[in-house]
Design a protein around this motif. Structure first.
Motif, PDB file in Angstrom:
ATOM      1  N   ILE A  32       0.854  -1.183   0.000  1.00  0.00           N
ATOM      2  CA  ILE A  32       0.000   0.000   0.000  1.00  0.00           C
ATOM      3  C   ILE A  32       0.895   1.241   0.000  1.00  0.00           C
ATOM      4  O   ILE A  32       1.720   1.407   0.903  1.00  0.00           O
ATOM      5  N   PRO A  33       0.749   2.105  -0.994  1.00  0.00           N
ATOM      6  CA  PRO A  33       1.533   3.352  -0.983  1.00  0.00           C
ATOM      7  C   PRO A  33       1.061   4.262   0.153  1.00  0.00           C
ATOM      8  O   PRO A  33      -0.145   4.424   0.361  1.00  0.00           O
ATOM      9  N   ILE A  34       2.024   4.817   0.865  1.00  0.00           N
ATOM     10  CA  ILE A  34       1.731   5.791   1.915  1.00  0.00           C
ATOM     11  C   ILE A  34       2.564   7.029   1.641  1.00  0.00           C
ATOM     12  O   ILE A  34       3.785   6.956   1.540  1.00  0.00           O
ATOM     13  N   LYS A  35       1.879   8.147   1.541  1.00  0.00           N
ATOM     14  CA  LYS A  35       2.530   9.422   1.266  1.00  0.00           C
ATOM     15  C   LYS A  35       2.609  10.215   2.569  1.00  0.00           C
ATOM     16  O   LYS A  35       1.623  10.333   3.290  1.00  0.00           O
ATOM     17  N   LEU A  36       3.786  10.752   2.881  1.00  0.00           N
ATOM     18  CA  LEU A  36       3.991  11.576   4.072  1.00  0.00           C
ATOM     19  C   LEU A  36       4.206  13.020   3.642  1.00  0.00           C
ATOM     20  O   LEU A  36       5.079  13.303   2.811  1.00  0.00           O
ATOM     21  N   MET A  48       5.490  17.591   0.251  1.00  0.00           N
ATOM     22  CA  MET A  48       5.840  16.169   0.228  1.00  0.00           C
ATOM     23  C   MET A  48       7.150  15.937   0.975  1.00  0.00           C
ATOM     24  O   MET A  48       8.137  16.634   0.756  1.00  0.00           O
ATOM     25  N   VAL A  49       7.158  14.951   1.869  1.00  0.00           N
ATOM     26  CA  VAL A  49       8.354  14.568   2.610  1.00  0.00           C
ATOM     27  C   VAL A  49       8.901  13.249   2.075  1.00  0.00           C
ATOM     28  O   VAL A  49      10.093  13.102   1.821  1.00  0.00           O
ATOM     29  N   ASP A  50       7.998  12.266   1.888  1.00  0.00           N
ATOM     30  CA  ASP A  50       8.428  10.942   1.457  1.00  0.00           C
ATOM     31  C   ASP A  50       7.214  10.143   0.985  1.00  0.00           C
ATOM     32  O   ASP A  50       6.072  10.475   1.318  1.00  0.00           O
ATOM     33  N   GLU A  51       7.464   9.093   0.222  1.00  0.00           N
ATOM     34  CA  GLU A  51       6.417   8.150  -0.160  1.00  0.00           C
ATOM     35  C   GLU A  51       7.036   6.765  -0.228  1.00  0.00           C
ATOM     36  O   GLU A  51       8.093   6.585  -0.817  1.00  0.00           O
ATOM     37  N   LYS A  52       6.377   5.814   0.413  1.00  0.00           N
ATOM     38  CA  LYS A  52       6.881   4.444   0.477  1.00  0.00           C
ATOM     39  C   LYS A  52       5.705   3.488   0.341  1.00  0.00           C
ATOM     40  O   LYS A  52       4.557   3.914   0.407  1.00  0.00           O
ATOM     41  N   LYS A  53       6.005   2.185   0.190  1.00  0.00           N
ATOM     42  CA  LYS A  53       4.973   1.149   0.172  1.00  0.00           C
ATOM     43  C   LYS A  53       5.171   0.221   1.359  1.00  0.00           C
ATOM     44  O   LYS A  53       6.306  -0.059   1.758  1.00  0.00           O
ATOM     45  N   ILE A  60       5.821   0.142   7.397  1.00  0.00           N
ATOM     46  CA  ILE A  60       6.880   1.063   6.960  1.00  0.00           C
ATOM     47  C   ILE A  60       7.512   1.551   8.256  1.00  0.00           C
ATOM     48  O   ILE A  60       6.847   2.168   9.088  1.00  0.00           O
ATOM     49  N   SER A  61       8.771   1.237   8.437  1.00  0.00           N
ATOM     50  CA  SER A  61       9.414   1.559   9.721  1.00  0.00           C
ATOM     51  C   SER A  61      10.402   2.712   9.612  1.00  0.00           C
ATOM     52  O   SER A  61      10.975   3.110  10.621  1.00  0.00           O
ATOM     53  N   TYR A  74       1.774  16.786  10.382  1.00  0.00           N
ATOM     54  CA  TYR A  74       2.017  15.873   9.260  1.00  0.00           C
ATOM     55  C   TYR A  74       0.714  15.239   8.798  1.00  0.00           C
ATOM     56  O   TYR A  74      -0.258  15.164   9.552  1.00  0.00           O
ATOM     57  N   ARG A  75       0.760  14.744   7.565  1.00  0.00           N
ATOM     58  CA  ARG A  75      -0.368  14.002   7.011  1.00  0.00           C
ATOM     59  C   ARG A  75       0.161  12.733   6.346  1.00  0.00           C
ATOM     60  O   ARG A  75       1.060  12.795   5.502  1.00  0.00           O
ATOM     61  N   LEU A  76      -0.370  11.596   6.765  1.00  0.00           N
ATOM     62  CA  LEU A  76      -0.123  10.330   6.087  1.00  0.00           C
ATOM     63  C   LEU A  76      -1.335  10.041   5.208  1.00  0.00           C
ATOM     64  O   LEU A  76      -2.475  10.062   5.693  1.00  0.00           O
ATOM     65  N   THR A  77      -1.103   9.783   3.924  1.00  0.00           N
ATOM     66  CA  THR A  77      -2.178   9.406   3.010  1.00  0.00           C
ATOM     67  C   THR A  77      -1.958   7.959   2.599  1.00  0.00           C
ATOM     68  O   THR A  77      -0.953   7.628   1.965  1.00  0.00           O
ATOM     69  N   PHE A  78      -2.873   7.113   2.999  1.00  0.00           N
ATOM     70  CA  PHE A  78      -2.841   5.687   2.689  1.00  0.00           C
ATOM     71  C   PHE A  78      -3.665   5.500   1.416  1.00  0.00           C
ATOM     72  O   PHE A  78      -4.885   5.686   1.431  1.00  0.00           O
ATOM     73  N   ILE A  79      -3.024   5.143   0.330  1.00  0.00           N
ATOM     74  CA  ILE A  79      -3.703   5.018  -0.962  1.00  0.00           C
ATOM     75  C   ILE A  79      -4.141   3.563  -1.109  1.00  0.00           C
ATOM     76  O   ILE A  79      -3.346   2.693  -1.470  1.00  0.00           O
TER      77      ILE A  79
END
Length: 125
Positions: A32-36, A48-53, A60-61, A74-79
């Protein structure tokens, strides 16, 4: 034991982590992509700070390296749309946004429990 060691290392070098658990299956939600993003106080815009899966454990650690100025909103967006469509499941949520504030140098864990028509979040450790 290896999982505990790697998570402990991640918590000592990174300030923010996340986890997605699919409560309909009881399994981690993988890939799941998560955008920070971070809120710029002066402009009021998200940067935008980072985006990981998420990995095979739904985690995501390694968001936000420690020993940097990380205080802020901050905002985490779980796509999640592609996750559900790949399982041929209709979902009410194409993405989920979680907004939170980091006020100190402690570790922040912001997970979600997920289903096609609901989710929950909390501050873990």
């Amino acid at each position: 034991l290896a999982l505990t060691t790697s998570l402990g290392y991640a918590q000592s070098t990174y300030q923010l982590s996340s986890h997605v658990l699919d409560v309909t299956t009881g399994l981690p939600a993988q890939q799941i992509p998560i955008k920070l993003e971070r809120l710029e106080e002066q402009s009021g815009k998200w940067v935008m700070v980072d985006e990981k899966k998420t990995d095979e454990n739904g985690r995501i650690s390694n968001f936000l390296p420690k020993n940097t100025n990380t205080k802020g909103i901050y905002r985490l967006t779980f796509i999640v749309a592609d996750y559900f469509s790949s399982k041929k499941i209709e979902s009410f949520y194409p993405f989920i946004e979680v907004v939170f504030q980091i006020k100190d140098d402690k570790h922040y864990h912001v997970p979600i429990t997920l289903s096609p028509f609901g989710y929950s979040t909390y501050r873990g450790n």
